[in-house]
Scaffold this active site. Structure first.
Site, PDB file in Angstrom:
ATOM      1  N   ASP A 248      35.447  37.989  48.616  1.00  0.00           N
ATOM      2  CA  ASP A 248      35.085  39.360  48.995  1.00  0.00           C
ATOM      3  C   ASP A 248      35.702  40.385  48.050  1.00  0.00           C
ATOM      4  OD1 ASP A 248      37.725  39.557  50.126  1.00  0.00           O
ATOM      5  OD2 ASP A 248      36.918  38.506  51.881  1.00  0.00           O
ATOM      6  N   LYS A 270      33.364  42.910  51.911  1.00  0.00           N
ATOM      7  CA  LYS A 270      33.576  43.598  53.176  1.00  0.00           C
ATOM      8  C   LYS A 270      34.072  45.004  52.883  1.00  0.00           C
ATOM      9  CE  LYS A 270      35.822  40.360  55.785  1.00  0.00           C
ATOM     10  NZ  LYS A 270      36.526  40.142  57.023  1.00  0.00           N
ATOM     11  N   MET A 383      45.297  49.173  55.062  1.00  0.00           N
ATOM     12  CA  MET A 383      44.050  49.885  55.385  1.00  0.00           C
ATOM     13  C   MET A 383      44.322  51.295  55.899  1.00  0.00           C
ATOM     14  SD  MET A 383      42.242  46.677  57.323  1.00  0.00           S
ATOM     15  CE  MET A 383      43.767  46.044  58.041  1.00  0.00           C
TER      16      MET A 383
HETATM   17  N1  SAH Z   1      44.986  39.733  53.546  1.00  0.00           N
HETATM   18  C1  SAH Z   1      45.334  40.880  52.747  1.00  0.00           C
HETATM   19  C2  SAH Z   1      45.098  42.172  53.488  1.00  0.00           C
HETATM   20  C3  SAH Z   1      43.686  42.432  53.886  1.00  0.00           C
HETATM   21  S1  SAH Z   1      43.462  43.989  54.669  1.00  0.00           S
HETATM   22  C4  SAH Z   1      46.785  40.753  52.289  1.00  0.00           C
HETATM   23  O1  SAH Z   1      47.520  39.901  52.768  1.00  0.00           O
HETATM   24  O2  SAH Z   1      47.167  41.544  51.405  1.00  0.00           O
HETATM   25  C5  SAH Z   1      43.023  45.007  53.328  1.00  0.00           C
HETATM   26  C6  SAH Z   1      44.132  45.971  52.980  1.00  0.00           C
HETATM   27  O3  SAH Z   1      45.124  45.320  52.210  1.00  0.00           O
HETATM   28  C7  SAH Z   1      43.710  47.119  52.105  1.00  0.00           C
HETATM   29  O4  SAH Z   1      43.107  48.144  52.856  1.00  0.00           O
HETATM   30  C8  SAH Z   1      45.028  47.563  51.551  1.00  0.00           C
HETATM   31  O5  SAH Z   1      45.746  48.313  52.476  1.00  0.00           O
HETATM   32  C9  SAH Z   1      45.748  46.254  51.371  1.00  0.00           C
HETATM   33  N2  SAH Z   1      45.682  45.754  49.983  1.00  0.00           N
HETATM   34  C10 SAH Z   1      45.176  44.598  49.557  1.00  0.00           C
HETATM   35  N3  SAH Z   1      45.346  44.447  48.233  1.00  0.00           N
HETATM   36  C11 SAH Z   1      46.000  45.546  47.799  1.00  0.00           C
HETATM   37  C12 SAH Z   1      46.470  45.996  46.550  1.00  0.00           C
HETATM   38  N4  SAH Z   1      46.323  45.287  45.439  1.00  0.00           N
HETATM   39  N5  SAH Z   1      47.121  47.186  46.495  1.00  0.00           N
HETATM   40  C13 SAH Z   1      47.299  47.929  47.610  1.00  0.00           C
HETATM   41  N6  SAH Z   1      46.865  47.553  48.809  1.00  0.00           N
HETATM   42  C14 SAH Z   1      46.218  46.373  48.918  1.00  0.00           C
END
Ligand code: SAH
Length: 464
Positions: A248, A270, A383
């Site tokens: 995704d 998504k 998020m």
């Molecule tokens: N499973 C993922 C999170 C999914 S929810 C994890 O463990 O990181 C999606 C959220 O993750 C985004 O809205 C953001 O808040 C955060 N996120 C994911 N990758 C990111 C990145 N490289 N930099 C900042 N925030 C990130």
């Protein structure tokens, strides 16, 4: 090729080590690992070797070197700091046709010791012919990432089933195909993932059905926050052997580029309010692909079990009896914190950290605000970009100081990383004025004040 690579059987055979220092001690251990009976010749012993002597795991000749000590030896290693002695050992050994290694002196060696990766019964050896041991070690380290720790266990499994497989498939070619499927397919991955019993069960079934394995499997893999260097060895291996990659929006292009070249790529992006495939559709897709016998890598950003709905996806797999495994990844909170120089906990500032979703259903009412507003606690909002104003407002209303440091990290760990530093009071304004794009992570707490000093990652600004 300057040397012939061979593996020598020294089990229960006499091996002589001339020298009693730390280097000698390391050689002794190595010989013992291969089952050799070791005699050490030296006027004195280092502490480690004394210990071995006390435990009666070596024979000790408390003397200077004499050629007669080699009479029954199967192999000899010299590691004294006396060039004359080393040379004498070499000469005496050559005269008796005994393989000899003089440490750090390739000219006096009739055999050399490679750099090894020990996954017994699988052992990989790398040698530079004595020219550059450092280069040999670097190559070995690269190989090490490709040979999973549990390869030894896989070897044991193969040994245990060898006779039964031979009885089942009398034609050599059939046997080879069977083993290739087992040793690089789902069964091998079960062993690597610590599912030994399942692996044996699967191989039993395979034998019964004469190699007609139908169902594939699903790897739920955490792809980390963006920087491909942060992938785990296992994630990379599974990405490179999967037939289909289901990914995704959060998975970075650099990470996708590391997937198997000819794998089918399915995007189930998504985006907020724009789910290309609803969650249920994704769950069903995974089941259908696995049923077709495919190895499916469900690649997710960060860690699959942190705001990743990974639980729901494997829930369906369990119900449908599809084999799967979960590979953790570096979650955005860890990635953003490290690459922004903001420790999530710190003895002086914060003793706990809370990961919370900033995706606020019906406004702000569903968060446990009093639980969030606690002293010495770091808050990480996933998020949270859209709701940043509501988050700041909620925290202030529930008693957090409006001067509490706060940071917003865009695309953490990538070249597009951008950091805003402010307070609960001014962050909404800062966000409005900047051209911040998702994904972003919000960190709230005293630890944010450490950023100024600890910041180390400064990617070249890439303008789009
Ligand atoms: N499973 C993922 C999170 C999914 S929810 C994890 O463990 O990181 C999606 C959220 O993750 C985004 O809205 C953001 O808040 C955060 N996120 C994911 N990758 C990111 C990145 N490289 N930099 C900042 N925030 C990130």
């Amino acid at each position: 090729m300057d040397f012939l690579p061979i593996f020598i059987n020294i089990r229960n055979r006499p091996c002589v080590v001339i020298g009693g220092g730390e280097v000698a001690s390391r050689k002794v251990s190595l010989l013992q690992r291969a089952g050799g009976d070791v005699t050490v010749v030296s006027p004195v012993l280092c502490t480690t070797l004394k210990q071995q002597l006390d435990n009666k795991t070596i024979i000790f000749i408390e003397a200077s070197f004499a050629a007669s000590q080699l009479d029954k030896a199967a192999l000899v290693i010299a590691c004294t700091d006396d060039a004359g002695v080393n040379k004498a050992v070499h000469e005496a050994a050559v005269l008796r046709n005994i393989p000899v290694n003089v440490v750090d002196n390739p000219h006096l060696c009739t055999f050399i010791m490679p750099s090894i990766i020990d996954r017994s019964p699988i052992v990989a050896a790398v040698s530079s012919g004595g020219i550059s041991p450092v280069l040999a070690r670097i190559v070995r380290t690269r190989l090490e990432t490709l040979i999973p720790e549990a390869t030894g266990k896989l070897g044991q499994l193969a040994a245990d089933y060898r006779d039964r497989v031979k009885a089942k498939f009398s034609i050599v070619n059939e046997r080879r195909v069977f083993w290739e499927n087992v040793l690089q397919g789902p069964i091998a991955e079960m062993v690597f993932a610590g599912q030994d019993r399942k692996a044996r069960h699967a191989i039993d079934e395979e034998l019964q059905n004469a190699g007609s394995m139908k169902t594939g499997e699903v790897y739920l893999v955490g792809g980390g926050p963006g920087d491909p260097d942060l992938l785990t060895f296992r994630a990379l291996r599974l990405m490179q052997q999967a037939d289909v990659i289901v990914h995704d929006r959060l998975v970075s292009q650099e990470v996708l580029d590391l997937c198997r070249r000819d794998a089918e790529m399915i995007y189930v992006g998504k985006e907020r309010n724009k789910h290309t495939l609803q969650q249920e559709g994704i769950n069903e897709l995974l089941v259908r692909l696995a049923r077709e016998g495919k190895r499916v890598c469900r690649l997710k950003g960060g860690d699959p079990f942190i705001f990743g709905r990974g639980g729901e996806e494997i829930d369906t797999l369990v119900d449908e009896g599809i084999p799967f495994q979960v590979v953790p990844g570096v979650t955005a909170a860890s990635g953003a914190a490290s690459y922004a120089g903001i420790p999530l906990t710190h003895r002086d500032y914060s003793q706990s950290v809370v990961f919370v979703t900033g995706h606020l259903k019906d406004g702000t009412s569903n968060l446990n605000w009093p639980g969030l507003v606690q002293p010495n606690q770091t808050l990480v909002f996933y998020m949270g970009l859209v709701g940043v104003e509501a988050i700041c407002k909620g925290l202030i209303e529930h008693g957090m100081s409006k001067d509490m440091p706060m940071s917003l990290v865009q695309k953490a760990t990538t070249r597009d990383q951008k950091i805003l530093i402010g307070t609960l009071e001014n962050m909404p304004e800062l966000v409005k004025k900047s051209a911040i794009k998702p994904p972003t992570l919000i960190i709230v707490g005293e630890v944010v004040s450490l950023h100024d000093k600890l910041n180390w990652f400064e990617p070249e600004r890439v303008e789009h």
